[in-house]
Design a protein around this motif. Structure first.
Motif, PDB file in Angstrom:
ATOM      1  N   VAL A  13      36.581  21.036   2.880  1.00  0.00           N
ATOM      2  CA  VAL A  13      36.124  20.058   1.892  1.00  0.00           C
ATOM      3  C   VAL A  13      34.695  19.595   2.100  1.00  0.00           C
ATOM      4  CG1 VAL A  13      38.451  19.224   1.426  1.00  0.00           C
ATOM      5  CG2 VAL A  13      37.058  18.072   3.143  1.00  0.00           C
ATOM      6  N   GLY A  14      34.068  20.014   3.182  1.00  0.00           N
ATOM      7  CA  GLY A  14      32.684  19.640   3.434  1.00  0.00           C
ATOM      8  C   GLY A  14      32.573  18.595   4.522  1.00  0.00           C
ATOM      9  N   PRO A  15      31.345  18.297   4.911  1.00  0.00           N
ATOM     10  CA  PRO A  15      31.132  17.366   6.026  1.00  0.00           C
ATOM     11  C   PRO A  15      31.521  15.936   5.664  1.00  0.00           C
ATOM     12  CG  PRO A  15      29.054  17.967   5.015  1.00  0.00           C
ATOM     13  CD  PRO A  15      30.107  18.795   4.346  1.00  0.00           C
ATOM     14  N   PHE A  16      31.860  15.189   6.679  1.00  0.00           N
ATOM     15  CA  PHE A  16      32.164  13.768   6.533  1.00  0.00           C
ATOM     16  C   PHE A  16      30.904  12.984   6.852  1.00  0.00           C
ATOM     17  CE2 PHE A  16      36.077  15.814   7.906  1.00  0.00           C
ATOM     18  CZ  PHE A  16      36.996  15.317   7.004  1.00  0.00           C
ATOM     19  N   GLU A  17      30.675  11.902   6.137  1.00  0.00           N
ATOM     20  CA  GLU A  17      29.518  11.078   6.446  1.00  0.00           C
ATOM     21  C   GLU A  17      29.719  10.388   7.791  1.00  0.00           C
ATOM     22  OE1 GLU A  17      28.372   8.562   3.205  1.00  0.00           O
ATOM     23  OE2 GLU A  17      28.554  10.210   1.787  1.00  0.00           O
ATOM     24  N   ASP A  18      30.810   9.691   7.939  1.00  0.00           N
ATOM     25  CA  ASP A  18      31.153   9.008   9.182  1.00  0.00           C
ATOM     26  C   ASP A  18      32.662   9.054   9.337  1.00  0.00           C
ATOM     27  OD1 ASP A  18      28.578   7.992  10.041  1.00  0.00           O
ATOM     28  OD2 ASP A  18      28.657   6.666   8.300  1.00  0.00           O
ATOM     29  N   PRO A  19      33.141   9.018  10.588  1.00  0.00           N
ATOM     30  CA  PRO A  19      34.594   8.941  10.767  1.00  0.00           C
ATOM     31  C   PRO A  19      35.128   7.681  10.095  1.00  0.00           C
ATOM     32  CG  PRO A  19      33.494   9.351  12.865  1.00  0.00           C
ATOM     33  CD  PRO A  19      32.430   9.051  11.852  1.00  0.00           C
ATOM     34  N   PRO A  20      36.346   7.755   9.558  1.00  0.00           N
ATOM     35  CA  PRO A  20      36.904   6.577   8.886  1.00  0.00           C
ATOM     36  C   PRO A  20      37.072   5.390   9.840  1.00  0.00           C
ATOM     37  CG  PRO A  20      38.514   8.354   9.015  1.00  0.00           C
ATOM     38  CD  PRO A  20      37.230   8.891   9.534  1.00  0.00           C
ATOM     39  N   ARG A  21      37.279   5.698  11.123  1.00  0.00           N
ATOM     40  CA  ARG A  21      37.378   4.639  12.132  1.00  0.00           C
ATOM     41  C   ARG A  21      36.538   5.071  13.329  1.00  0.00           C
ATOM     42  NH1 ARG A  21      43.753   3.923  12.190  1.00  0.00           N
ATOM     43  NH2 ARG A  21      43.328   3.627  14.392  1.00  0.00           N
ATOM     44  N   PRO A  22      35.777   4.152  13.899  1.00  0.00           N
ATOM     45  CA  PRO A  22      34.872   4.497  15.005  1.00  0.00           C
ATOM     46  C   PRO A  22      35.558   5.196  16.181  1.00  0.00           C
ATOM     47  CG  PRO A  22      34.453   2.261  14.257  1.00  0.00           C
ATOM     48  CD  PRO A  22      35.672   2.747  13.529  1.00  0.00           C
ATOM     49  N   GLU A  23      36.802   4.869  16.453  1.00  0.00           N
ATOM     50  CA  GLU A  23      37.487   5.491  17.592  1.00  0.00           C
ATOM     51  C   GLU A  23      37.744   6.990  17.376  1.00  0.00           C
ATOM     52  OE1 GLU A  23      40.821   3.208  15.343  1.00  0.00           O
ATOM     53  OE2 GLU A  23      38.703   2.904  15.803  1.00  0.00           O
ATOM     54  N   PHE A  24      37.525   7.475  16.162  1.00  0.00           N
ATOM     55  CA  PHE A  24      37.682   8.902  15.888  1.00  0.00           C
ATOM     56  C   PHE A  24      36.377   9.674  16.045  1.00  0.00           C
ATOM     57  CE2 PHE A  24      41.222   7.606  12.747  1.00  0.00           C
ATOM     58  CZ  PHE A  24      42.153   7.595  13.762  1.00  0.00           C
ATOM     59  N   GLY A  25      35.313   9.000  16.410  1.00  0.00           N
ATOM     60  CA  GLY A  25      33.986   9.620  16.498  1.00  0.00           C
ATOM     61  C   GLY A  25      33.959  10.859  17.371  1.00  0.00           C
ATOM     62  N   GLU A  26      34.589  10.793  18.539  1.00  0.00           N
ATOM     63  CA  GLU A  26      34.587  11.934  19.454  1.00  0.00           C
ATOM     64  C   GLU A  26      35.323  13.132  18.840  1.00  0.00           C
ATOM     65  OE1 GLU A  26      36.131  13.047  23.914  1.00  0.00           O
ATOM     66  OE2 GLU A  26      35.603  10.961  23.505  1.00  0.00           O
ATOM     67  N   GLU A  27      36.434  12.847  18.167  1.00  0.00           N
ATOM     68  CA  GLU A  27      37.207  13.920  17.531  1.00  0.00           C
ATOM     69  C   GLU A  27      36.390  14.598  16.429  1.00  0.00           C
ATOM     70  OE1 GLU A  27      40.873  14.347  17.783  1.00  0.00           O
ATOM     71  OE2 GLU A  27      41.030  12.959  19.455  1.00  0.00           O
ATOM     72  N   PHE A  28      35.660  13.809  15.656  1.00  0.00           N
ATOM     73  CA  PHE A  28      34.832  14.368  14.599  1.00  0.00           C
ATOM     74  C   PHE A  28      33.712  15.215  15.185  1.00  0.00           C
ATOM     75  CE2 PHE A  28      37.220  11.719  11.933  1.00  0.00           C
ATOM     76  CZ  PHE A  28      36.911  11.975  10.614  1.00  0.00           C
ATOM     77  N   ALA A  29      33.126  14.745  16.276  1.00  0.00           N
ATOM     78  CA  ALA A  29      32.056  15.505  16.933  1.00  0.00           C
ATOM     79  C   ALA A  29      32.586  16.856  17.421  1.00  0.00           C
ATOM     80  CB  ALA A  29      31.474  14.703  18.085  1.00  0.00           C
ATOM     81  N   LYS A  30      33.781  16.879  17.979  1.00  0.00           N
ATOM     82  CA  LYS A  30      34.381  18.136  18.438  1.00  0.00           C
ATOM     83  C   LYS A  30      34.628  19.073  17.259  1.00  0.00           C
ATOM     84  CE  LYS A  30      36.766  16.176  22.420  1.00  0.00           C
ATOM     85  NZ  LYS A  30      38.071  15.757  22.951  1.00  0.00           N
ATOM     86  N   ALA A  31      35.137  18.533  16.168  1.00  0.00           N
ATOM     87  CA  ALA A  31      35.420  19.355  14.981  1.00  0.00           C
ATOM     88  C   ALA A  31      34.127  19.966  14.443  1.00  0.00           C
ATOM     89  CB  ALA A  31      36.104  18.521  13.909  1.00  0.00           C
ATOM     90  N   GLU A  32      33.058  19.185  14.380  1.00  0.00           N
ATOM     91  CA  GLU A  32      31.778  19.691  13.883  1.00  0.00           C
ATOM     92  C   GLU A  32      31.248  20.780  14.806  1.00  0.00           C
ATOM     93  OE1 GLU A  32      29.424  16.174  13.455  1.00  0.00           O
ATOM     94  OE2 GLU A  32      30.331  15.684  11.509  1.00  0.00           O
ATOM     95  N   PHE A  33      31.417  20.606  16.117  1.00  0.00           N
ATOM     96  CA  PHE A  33      30.986  21.602  17.086  1.00  0.00           C
ATOM     97  C   PHE A  33      31.751  22.909  16.879  1.00  0.00           C
ATOM     98  CE2 PHE A  33      31.805  23.729  21.141  1.00  0.00           C
ATOM     99  CZ  PHE A  33      30.511  24.029  21.546  1.00  0.00           C
TER     100      PHE A  33
END
Length: 100
Positions: A5-25
């Motif tokens: 679906v394309g990139p996310f602007e920001d994780p919906p909740r800050p505690e998911f930031g690390e998970e989003f970074a891993k997914a983007e990697f």
């Protein structure tokens, strides 16, 4: 999800930031397959459109793909409301065909 679906602007909740970074990697990185020695991508999916166009069997109508894509927009302010979705040209056409 990022690939489909394309990139996310920001994780919906800050505690998911690390998970989003891993997914983007993982979406961008490759590895050498231990059995074949061939370099492959970790994530092999295309966009929603690419995946639906590649489904075996009868071709999926472009209007249908447009409709599905519109429903999967991550930003709720850009995604159609239920009323707007029900008025999508492809859905109206399909429903009219059923009536005729």
């Amino acid at each position: 999800m990022i690939q489909l679906v394309g990139p996310f602007e920001d994780p919906p909740r800050p505690e998911f930031g690390e998970e989003f970074a891993k997914a983007e990697f993982l979406e961008k990185e490759t590895f050498v397959h231990p059995s074949t020695g061939v370099e492959e991508r970790f994530v092999k999916l295309g966009t929603i459109r690419q995946e639906l166009e590649a489904v075996p069997g009868p071709r999926i109508d472009n209007g249908c793909i447009d409709f599905v894509e519109s429903l999967l927009v991550m930003d709720h302010t850009k995604r159609p409301t239920a009323r707007q979705a029900l008025n999508h040209p492809w859905l109206r056409e399909v429903c009219q065909d059923d009536v005729d």
